[in-house]
Design an enzyme around this catalytic site. Structure first.
Site, PDB file in Angstrom:
ATOM      1  N   LYS A  52      68.431  31.357  68.995  1.00  0.00           N
ATOM      2  CA  LYS A  52      68.669  31.642  67.571  1.00  0.00           C
ATOM      3  C   LYS A  52      69.563  32.878  67.425  1.00  0.00           C
ATOM      4  O   LYS A  52      70.514  32.883  66.648  1.00  0.00           O
ATOM      5  CB  LYS A  52      67.321  31.848  66.851  1.00  0.00           C
ATOM      6  CG  LYS A  52      66.540  30.552  66.707  1.00  0.00           C
ATOM      7  CD  LYS A  52      65.097  30.772  66.271  1.00  0.00           C
ATOM      8  CE  LYS A  52      64.332  29.447  66.310  1.00  0.00           C
ATOM      9  NZ  LYS A  52      62.907  29.562  65.993  1.00  0.00           N
ATOM     10  N   GLN A  96      58.734  34.229  64.967  1.00  0.00           N
ATOM     11  CA  GLN A  96      58.622  33.097  65.897  1.00  0.00           C
ATOM     12  C   GLN A  96      57.155  32.704  66.072  1.00  0.00           C
ATOM     13  O   GLN A  96      56.310  33.546  66.387  1.00  0.00           O
ATOM     14  CB  GLN A  96      59.248  33.475  67.263  1.00  0.00           C
ATOM     15  CG  GLN A  96      59.264  32.329  68.259  1.00  0.00           C
ATOM     16  CD  GLN A  96      60.153  31.165  67.820  1.00  0.00           C
ATOM     17  OE1 GLN A  96      61.245  31.351  67.299  1.00  0.00           O
ATOM     18  NE2 GLN A  96      59.673  29.954  68.021  1.00  0.00           N
ATOM     19  N   ASP A 119      62.478  30.646  57.405  1.00  0.00           N
ATOM     20  CA  ASP A 119      61.877  29.373  57.819  1.00  0.00           C
ATOM     21  C   ASP A 119      61.267  28.598  56.657  1.00  0.00           C
ATOM     22  O   ASP A 119      60.794  27.474  56.843  1.00  0.00           O
ATOM     23  CB  ASP A 119      60.772  29.640  58.854  1.00  0.00           C
ATOM     24  CG  ASP A 119      61.269  29.441  60.276  1.00  0.00           C
ATOM     25  OD1 ASP A 119      62.308  28.774  60.447  1.00  0.00           O
ATOM     26  OD2 ASP A 119      60.619  29.947  61.202  1.00  0.00           O
TER      27      ASP A 119
END
Ligand code: NAP
Length: 288
Positions: A52, A96, A119
């Site tokens: 990422k 994460q 997200d």
């Protein structure tokens, strides 16, 4: 059978992002910035966050990777998130997952300013998605929708069988499709007669994590299969349905199918990058 190539679609999305970021920089403005937090040293998570971070930079955006030891407490992490929430130069924040067991993940995710939630997992963003007014969409569901759209697969009026109801994939994908006027059946581990239900689907999406969940003959002729799962079997990646072994039979049965690897996976990261750019643009329009 048409192979829905996620690598090609993802590259197109990324090219467009890189172009837009270059235009932003050419105007003398700062580029979008993503801050990524990883607690612990799970090898798969480490590999995901590095990808990422690298992708963000390759597209001309800024990325800050915060690699924190397992011993980091929830309150220490929250202090760092708070700093990012308050920092005007930080556009998007990503935690994460999974967090170590001693964390309350929902509490941590909800601590992010929902307008910086890369997200789309903050409670506010989950609620807005349910209302059909998403502010930030979760990356994998957004990637699935984008793959269907760019491959000319109409969802309005179609019967979509979504297998898996996680907060990350199945549930938000079902919500997105309902708002696109699909008729959605949401299946899970307690669903009875899964193969019979799958057989009714014009589009079947599998996000379970169970190799050979269904067989090619479980699909109706001309159905579309989106296989989200990434199962490692004998060192090779395969989906819940798609594998090198099942592909020949799937070819006889399906209208279109995502391969594993190279289907939904590449789209997830492209959609994350898209979210970072979109959040940046929204923040520039409405500075807080
Ligand atoms: P998850 O949180 O473990 O959820 C799995 C879901 O499958 C649950 O809703 C579970 O039902 C359901 N399920 C389990 N066994 C079942 C069965 N026999 N029949 C029907 N449903 C069953 O997993 P996830 O995070 O959604 O991920 C699912 C898969 O997608 C994994 O392989 C993951 O690696 C992959 N994935 C891929 C991407 C990508 O970018 N390609 C992104 C995210 C995830 P219950 O709710 O009843 O437990």
């Amino acid at each position: 059978m048409r192979i829905i190539d996620g690598k090609i679609c993802a590259q197109q999305v990324k090219n467009q992002i890189a172009k837009e970021v270059a235009e932003i920089k050419a105007k003398g403005q700062r580029p979008p910035r993503l801050d990524i937090f990883l607690v612990g040293d799970r090898p798969d998570s480490l590999s995901y966050v590095h990808t990422k971070d690298k992708t963000c930079r390759a597209l001309g955006m800024d990325s800050q990777l915060h690699l924190l030891p397992d011993t980091t407490t929830e309150s220490e992490l929250m202090v760092m998130i708070d700093e990012c929430n308050r920092n005007d130069d930080v556009d998007a924040i990503l935690i994460q997952l999974p967090l170590p067991d001693h964390y309350n993940s929902a509490r941590v995710l909800d601590f992010i300013d929902y307008r910086k939630d890369a997200d789309g997992l903050h409670l506010m963003n989950v609620g807005l998605l349910h209302l059909g007014e998403p502010y930030v969409m979760p990356c994998t569901p957004k990637g699935i929708l984008s793959l269907l759209e760019t491959n000319g697969i109409e969802v309005s009026g179609e019967h979509v069988v979504m297998i898996g109801r996680s907060q990350l994939v199945g549930e938000p994908t079902a919500q997105l499709l309902i708002h696109k006027n699909a008729t959605v059946t949401l299946c899970h581990s307690r669903t009875k007669n899964l193969s019979e239900i799958a057989h009714l689907g014009d589009i079947v999406i599998t996000a379970v994590g169970c190799p050979n969940l269904l067989q090619p003959y479980d699909f109706k002729q001309g159905a579309v299969l989106i296989d989200v799962a990434m199962n490692r079997v004998n060192g090779k990646l395969q989906g819940d349905v798609y594998s090198e072994e099942t592909r020949p039979e799937l070819e006889k049965r399906l209208r279109a199918c995502t391969p594993v690897p190279g289907g939904v996976g590449p789209m997830t990261i492209a959609m994350l990058m898209q979210n970072v750019l979109d959040i940046y643009k929204l923040r520039m329009q409405n500075p807080s």
